[in-house]
Write a protein that holds these residues in place. Structure first.
Motif, mmCIF file in Angstrom:
data_model
loop_
_atom_site.group_PDB
_atom_site.id
_atom_site.type_symbol
_atom_site.label_atom_id
_atom_site.label_comp_id
_atom_site.label_asym_id
_atom_site.label_seq_id
_atom_site.Cartn_x
_atom_site.Cartn_y
_atom_site.Cartn_z
ATOM 1 N N MET A 1 -79.616 59.274 4.081
ATOM 2 C CA MET A 1 -80.878 58.628 4.258
ATOM 3 C C MET A 1 -80.956 57.233 4.193
ATOM 4 O O MET A 1 -81.166 56.517 5.028
ATOM 5 C CB MET A 1 -82.084 59.238 3.374
ATOM 6 N N LEU A 2 -80.074 56.798 3.188
ATOM 7 C CA LEU A 2 -79.857 55.586 2.848
ATOM 8 C C LEU A 2 -78.964 54.906 3.822
ATOM 9 O O LEU A 2 -79.257 53.916 4.233
ATOM 10 C CB LEU A 2 -79.153 55.261 1.407
ATOM 11 N N LYS A 3 -77.933 55.546 4.372
ATOM 12 C CA LYS A 3 -76.914 55.051 5.453
ATOM 13 C C LYS A 3 -77.976 54.583 6.629
ATOM 14 O O LYS A 3 -77.704 53.775 7.453
ATOM 15 C CB LYS A 3 -76.113 56.057 5.534
ATOM 16 N N GLN A 4 -78.785 55.499 7.206
ATOM 17 C CA GLN A 4 -79.657 55.466 8.261
ATOM 18 C C GLN A 4 -80.626 54.242 8.166
ATOM 19 O O GLN A 4 -80.745 53.356 9.179
ATOM 20 C CB GLN A 4 -80.238 56.792 8.557
ATOM 21 N N ARG A 5 -81.222 53.997 6.797
ATOM 22 C CA ARG A 5 -81.767 52.824 6.578
ATOM 23 C C ARG A 5 -81.178 51.523 6.750
ATOM 24 O O ARG A 5 -81.647 50.580 7.423
ATOM 25 C CB ARG A 5 -82.681 52.909 5.413
ATOM 26 N N VAL A 6 -79.996 51.484 6.186
ATOM 27 C CA VAL A 6 -78.951 50.456 6.268
ATOM 28 C C VAL A 6 -78.724 49.797 7.559
ATOM 29 O O VAL A 6 -78.715 48.796 8.031
ATOM 30 C CB VAL A 6 -77.894 50.679 5.204
ATOM 31 N N LEU A 7 -78.449 50.922 8.327
ATOM 32 C CA LEU A 7 -77.936 50.698 9.800
ATOM 33 C C LEU A 7 -79.095 50.120 10.590
ATOM 34 O O LEU A 7 -78.946 49.348 11.470
ATOM 35 C CB LEU A 7 -77.138 52.021 10.560
ATOM 36 N N THR A 8 -80.408 50.937 10.406
ATOM 37 C CA THR A 8 -81.670 50.266 11.036
ATOM 38 C C THR A 8 -81.389 48.906 10.694
ATOM 39 O O THR A 8 -82.164 48.179 11.481
ATOM 40 C CB THR A 8 -82.520 51.435 10.707
ATOM 41 N N ALA A 9 -81.690 48.522 9.316
ATOM 42 C CA ALA A 9 -81.923 47.181 9.108
ATOM 43 C C ALA A 9 -81.004 46.186 9.572
ATOM 44 O O ALA A 9 -81.216 45.221 10.030
ATOM 45 C CB ALA A 9 -81.763 47.183 7.471
ATOM 46 N N ILE A 10 -79.644 46.647 9.733
ATOM 47 C CA ILE A 10 -78.552 45.634 10.317
ATOM 48 C C ILE A 10 -78.893 45.696 11.956
ATOM 49 O O ILE A 10 -78.749 44.461 12.386
ATOM 50 C CB ILE A 10 -77.195 46.413 10.190
ATOM 51 N N VAL A 11 -79.311 46.648 12.439
ATOM 52 C CA VAL A 11 -79.685 46.541 13.942
ATOM 53 C C VAL A 11 -80.953 45.635 14.253
ATOM 54 O O VAL A 11 -80.828 44.648 14.972
ATOM 55 C CB VAL A 11 -80.014 47.894 14.474
ATOM 56 N N LEU A 12 -81.945 45.870 13.161
ATOM 57 C CA LEU A 12 -83.138 44.989 13.508
ATOM 58 C C LEU A 12 -82.859 43.636 13.212
ATOM 59 O O LEU A 12 -83.393 42.645 13.732
ATOM 60 C CB LEU A 12 -84.337 45.531 12.589
ATOM 61 N N VAL A 13 -82.164 43.161 11.878
ATOM 62 C CA VAL A 13 -81.982 41.929 11.771
ATOM 63 C C VAL A 13 -81.055 41.208 12.901
ATOM 64 O O VAL A 13 -81.137 40.065 13.195
ATOM 65 C CB VAL A 13 -81.118 41.993 10.435
ATOM 66 N N ALA A 14 -79.941 41.984 13.507
ATOM 67 C CA ALA A 14 -79.233 41.442 14.493
ATOM 68 C C ALA A 14 -80.327 41.100 15.652
ATOM 69 O O ALA A 14 -80.107 40.031 16.363
ATOM 70 C CB ALA A 14 -78.050 42.241 14.912
ATOM 71 N N ALA A 15 -81.180 42.047 16.066
ATOM 72 C CA ALA A 15 -82.109 41.717 17.041
ATOM 73 C C ALA A 15 -83.000 40.621 16.750
ATOM 74 O O ALA A 15 -83.277 39.656 17.533
ATOM 75 C CB ALA A 15 -82.828 43.013 17.369
ATOM 76 N N LEU A 16 -83.608 40.438 15.532
ATOM 77 C CA LEU A 16 -84.396 39.343 15.173
ATOM 78 C C LEU A 16 -83.635 37.982 15.239
ATOM 79 O O LEU A 16 -84.246 37.063 16.028
ATOM 80 C CB LEU A 16 -84.933 39.398 13.763
ATOM 81 N N LEU A 17 -82.406 37.869 14.743
ATOM 82 C CA LEU A 17 -81.902 36.840 14.701
ATOM 83 C C LEU A 17 -81.376 36.185 16.047
ATOM 84 O O LEU A 17 -81.297 35.015 16.535
ATOM 85 C CB LEU A 17 -80.552 36.688 13.863
ATOM 86 N N SER A 18 -80.907 37.232 17.158
ATOM 87 C CA SER A 18 -80.732 37.044 18.389
ATOM 88 C C SER A 18 -81.905 36.376 19.035
ATOM 89 O O SER A 18 -81.961 35.364 19.830
ATOM 90 C CB SER A 18 -80.345 38.259 19.163
ATOM 91 N N ALA A 19 -82.965 37.113 19.014
ATOM 92 C CA ALA A 19 -84.238 36.553 19.462
ATOM 93 C C ALA A 19 -84.717 35.208 18.971
ATOM 94 O O ALA A 19 -85.214 34.400 19.695
ATOM 95 C CB ALA A 19 -85.389 37.538 19.130
ATOM 96 N N LEU A 20 -84.521 34.938 17.778
ATOM 97 C CA LEU A 20 -84.880 33.667 17.142
ATOM 98 C C LEU A 20 -83.992 32.531 17.618
ATOM 99 O O LEU A 20 -84.764 31.498 18.053
ATOM 100 C CB LEU A 20 -84.669 33.515 15.631
ATOM 101 N N PHE A 21 -82.596 32.715 17.834
ATOM 102 C CA PHE A 21 -82.109 31.687 18.091
ATOM 103 C C PHE A 21 -81.719 31.446 19.760
ATOM 104 O O PHE A 21 -81.378 30.439 20.190
ATOM 105 C CB PHE A 21 -80.709 31.703 17.602
ATOM 106 N N TYR A 22 -81.959 32.458 20.520
ATOM 107 C CA TYR A 22 -81.403 32.362 21.794
ATOM 108 C C TYR A 22 -82.681 32.587 22.762
ATOM 109 O O TYR A 22 -82.383 32.252 24.034
ATOM 110 C CB TYR A 22 -80.513 33.692 21.982
ATOM 111 N N LEU A 23 -84.030 33.134 22.435
ATOM 112 C CA LEU A 23 -85.084 33.149 23.453
ATOM 113 C C LEU A 23 -85.803 31.682 23.336
ATOM 114 O O LEU A 23 -85.858 31.280 22.434
ATOM 115 C CB LEU A 23 -85.992 34.215 23.033
#
Length: 94
Positions: A1-23
């Motif tokens: 369960m913790l592994k899934q949450r950490v992976l989800t957080a990594i994906v969401l942070v990557a999406a947020l940073l990509s949107a913040l800097f490139y959109l």
């Protein structure tokens, strides 16, 4: 369960940073508005609001964001910072 949450957080942070800097600003505003509407829907479920109250809350939230989108000048390709400053000030005070 913790592994899934950490992976989800990594994906969401990557999406947020990509949107913040490139959109562009107007696309990021739409991205942020969509995230806020999803958060508002989840909040209304967490608050155990009835279906009508939840729909009213999300409708008002969407209307307020649409007005701020237009008043902030995000509908054009250039953003006027003088129009955005009062909106940011209200957000900071809130």
């Amino acid at each position: 369960m913790l592994k899934q949450r950490v992976l989800t957080a990594i994906v969401l942070v990557a999406a947020l940073l990509s949107a913040l800097f490139y959109l562009p600003a107007h696309w990021f505003a739409l991205f942020a508005a969509a995230a806020m509407l999803i958060g508002g829907q989840e909040w209304s479920k967490l608050a155990s609001a009835g279906r009508g109250v939840a729909m009213l809350f999300n409708g008002v939230l969407a209307a307020v964001m649409a007005v701020l989108f237009v008043l902030g000048g995000f509908h054009s390709t250039t953003v006027d910072l003088d129009l955005i400053k009062p909106i940011l000030l209200i957000g900071c005070i809130w």
